[in-house]
Scaffold this motif. Structure first.
Motif, PDB file in Angstrom:
ATOM      1  N   UNK A  81       0.838  -1.212   0.000  1.00 29.65           N
ATOM      2  CA  UNK A  81       0.000   0.000   0.000  1.00 29.65           C
ATOM      3  C   UNK A  81       0.869   1.257   0.000  1.00 29.65           C
ATOM      4  N   UNK A  82       2.127   1.122   0.443  1.00 28.86           N
ATOM      5  CA  UNK A  82       3.079   2.256   0.359  1.00 28.86           C
ATOM      6  C   UNK A  82       2.491   3.538   0.921  1.00 28.86           C
ATOM      7  N   UNK A  83       1.849   3.407   2.089  1.00 25.77           N
ATOM      8  CA  UNK A  83       1.222   4.569   2.741  1.00 25.77           C
ATOM      9  C   UNK A  83       0.145   5.196   1.844  1.00 25.77           C
ATOM     10  N   UNK A  84      -0.488   4.356   1.026  1.00 28.05           N
ATOM     11  CA  UNK A  84      -1.489   4.801   0.043  1.00 28.05           C
ATOM     12  C   UNK A  84      -0.843   5.671  -1.025  1.00 28.05           C
TER      13      UNK A  84
END
Lengths: 416, 416
Positions: B60-63
């Motif tokens: 998700x890579x911090x969204x």
């Protein structure tokens, strides 16, 4: 004293205009004057240096965020520790919970908090919460009250459309009857009343609440189920750490915080009463950067430090000394300096000369190292020392000397 | 594999609910599931750890913000150096100019930039600029396209009022005729068309532009003087570093960037063509935190690093490998995994079972250390290594094994 050379700032500004509309946008554009500094190189405590290496005692405090001094060790330490662990990750951070607890403990009127980046994120959320809670449309605000850059608050500037502020009603400051009139004109359709705790517009003296004003406003809101929203983004933590409303003896439903909450790290908060918690949960409020953990760690450290040193009272005392000293220096040159607003956020005006002379005086102060603005409230921080104040008075004295006595200005202003 | 224990997350979440409406608000609330992790403790590279010390490979890579890996040394170094010099000061920072120059050099369609915090700040500014430039009111957007949390983009959620979106017209994705119809219905009153470069909604497969779609849209916009706005907040830098529009062969007037632009430091940008520079200067756009210098330094370092390593192509390659590996693992258990959207932002759906089974599969993956969401596109970063992918495939294989073969799920889903 020699006036500052700002040629490096001016060169960079010319370069900026190629890639940034206006070169410096928004409120930072207030700094754009031919002989004024435009870009900083470093900051420390109560001071910053511009790109020409001129030193300034700073009474704008980054327009509010700087409250404990630039690069405050305890705040930076907390932020850097969190940065190292993780800042913007796919999950929330424990410090979000701790920060909410710290804020709710400190600010008496509120039971919960939601975090964002700018004060305007919080005022827009407050509007959503007030409308969700009441099912009503109208918002009442004080004319010229600034609550952020969202289109609904922009009062018809370029790019906004009538629909943006169609349900926003403007009333004068300190005018209880105007709120009553708005209620009468829109029976059962006023969701909220939003106002700063006192009136701090640009371009005119700031004005404190009249005796009994807030109590009457609170009574009207309660009687008509109107959500009472205090925009404490600018004044928050500089009047009373428990909320500026405490100083004026009333209890709002929602309080917007921003600016000083994290001593310069980007964070804002909307805090509210338990009665509005469900509405706050019902609305959708989010942003990619709302969950950055380092600014939350900085905010928590800032709030703890503010409490530890009784910061609001410290700044009130510094502001009172600053006002008295400046008024005395002005008087020694025949100028009548009026300081309005709360002591920690003074708005200055030379009352016995024209506005051009006032602006020239401000420019002379800035050009010698006292950073002021001619038409905006100022800010003091807990980092402003007595030595800073003494140096400020010397520079301001020199600025008045350069300007010449008030009597000469008054003669100039009157057609012969 | 044993499934993760998340009891510390759950305890903290209970504590959070007392002081934060809903405990975890906004899109971070997507993480709230009984057996899922809710709070991180640290992050590094492609991974984060929750407060129970469970390790996750993060898709998700911090969204979106995390694009070069968590705690990237070059980005952090630039940010920390700027933090030490000064972050939020009463003047603008030189790095604002340098960042604008870097962005404008890199993104071919644009000549200027204005900075803010969240992507939604930029989309709201784009609306102001489009309206200021054209003197028109209407904005056309793609239905279910997300452009931030501002009320005008909220499509009628709690707390919004009809006036908020009264001048926003929704049309289906990939539907040129629908834009023509909107133009015909509102002759001379459409200020702008805003869309992500491809359709990446939640809860359904993501969809790329049809052949010729963007060229036809561009032609329609030019013919009718409609400002063409690309919201590249989510996809920006993951398709083409010169702007996602370059991949699809068209030239917008305005591009919104955010999320990955500073690898997790809070920054967003609106960039535009010279033709709209005056309009961008005419509108009032500001925020207390828009001028934080450290996130700008981080953004500049991020953009330089992205260019240096040809990051968009790297992530496309990683995304292709991830998709192929997951599809193969799924197939080995009889599941038909559909990956949609661009490779660096894959949306996954198990196509031959019901949605409950799909969600159970996602939960089994998360519970073993592969962080996925069941109804949102994912993100890859340049920090995802082949070893990460191999470990991901092992965990996902185990998740499918626990779930049982697809044939069993299909039998369960069909009433006997």
């Amino acid at each position: 004293m020699t006036k500052y050379d700002v040629s490096t700032s001016n060169s960079l500004y010319e370069r900026a205009k190629a890639v940034i509309p206006g070169g410096i946008n928004g409120h930072y554009g207030f700094s754009v004057k031919k002989n004024g500094p435009k870009y900083f190189s470093r900051s420390e405590g109560s001071r910053f240096w511009d790109v020409d290496n001129n030193e300034f005692i700073d009474y704008m405090c980054a327009y509010g965020p700087m409250i404990l001094g630039y690069n405050h060790p305890a705040v930076d330490e907390a932020a850097l520790k969190q940065l190292k662990a993780g800042n913007t990750v796919s999950l929330a951070s424990p410090v979000m919970v701790e920060l909410a607890e710290t804020l709710v403990d400190m600010v008496t009127a509120v039971d919960w908090a939601l975090f964002s980046k700018n004060g305007g994120d919080g005022t827009s959320l407050a509007a959503l919460v007030a409308r969700a809670a009441t099912g009503r449309q109208k918002l009442v605000k004080v004319a010229e009250g600034y609550h952020g850059v969202a289109a609904w608050m922009q009062d018809g500037r370029a790019g906004t459309i009538p629909a943006d502020s169609e349900h926003v009603i403007q009333i004068p400051w300190n005018d209880v009857e105007a709120l009553q009139k708005a209620i009468d004109q829109h029976p059962g359709d006023i969701a909220g009343f939003i106002s700063s705790p006192y009136d701090h517009p640009v371009f005119r003296d700031n004005e404190l609440p009249a005796d009994g004003y807030w109590q009457k406003i609170e009574t009207l809101c309660r009687k008509n189920d109107i959500v009472l929203i205090v925009d404490d983004v600018r004044a928050g933590f500089r009047i009373n750490l428990a909320g500026s409303n405490v100083a004026y003896g009333f209890t709002p439903d929602l309080i917007c915080f921003g600016k000083a909450i994290a001593n310069g790290y980007p964070l804002a908060a909307l805090a509210g009463s338990d009665a509005l918690k469900q509405a706050a949960q019902d609305v959708y409020f989010t942003g990619t950067q709302f969950f950055n953990a380092a600014p939350m760690a900085a905010a928590r450290a800032t709030l703890l430090e503010l409490q530890k040193i009784d910061a609001a009272n410290v700044m009130t005392s510094i502001g009172n000394k600053l006002n008295k000293g400046l008024i005395d220096v002005a008087a020694s040159h025949g100028y009548d300096l009026v300081a309005s607003g709360v002591p920690a956020m003074p708005y200055y005006r030379l009352a016995n000369v024209d506005s051009k002379t006032h602006r020239m005086w401000i420019d002379e102060c800035v050009g010698r190292g006292v950073y002021l603005l001619s038409y905006h409230n100022h800010f003091v921080s807990t980092a402003h020392t007595d030595a800073d104040l003494q140096r400020t008075f010397e520079i301001v004295d020199d600025a008045f000397t350069t300007l010449g006595p008030a009597s000469a200005q008054i003669q100039k202003a009157v057609p012969s």
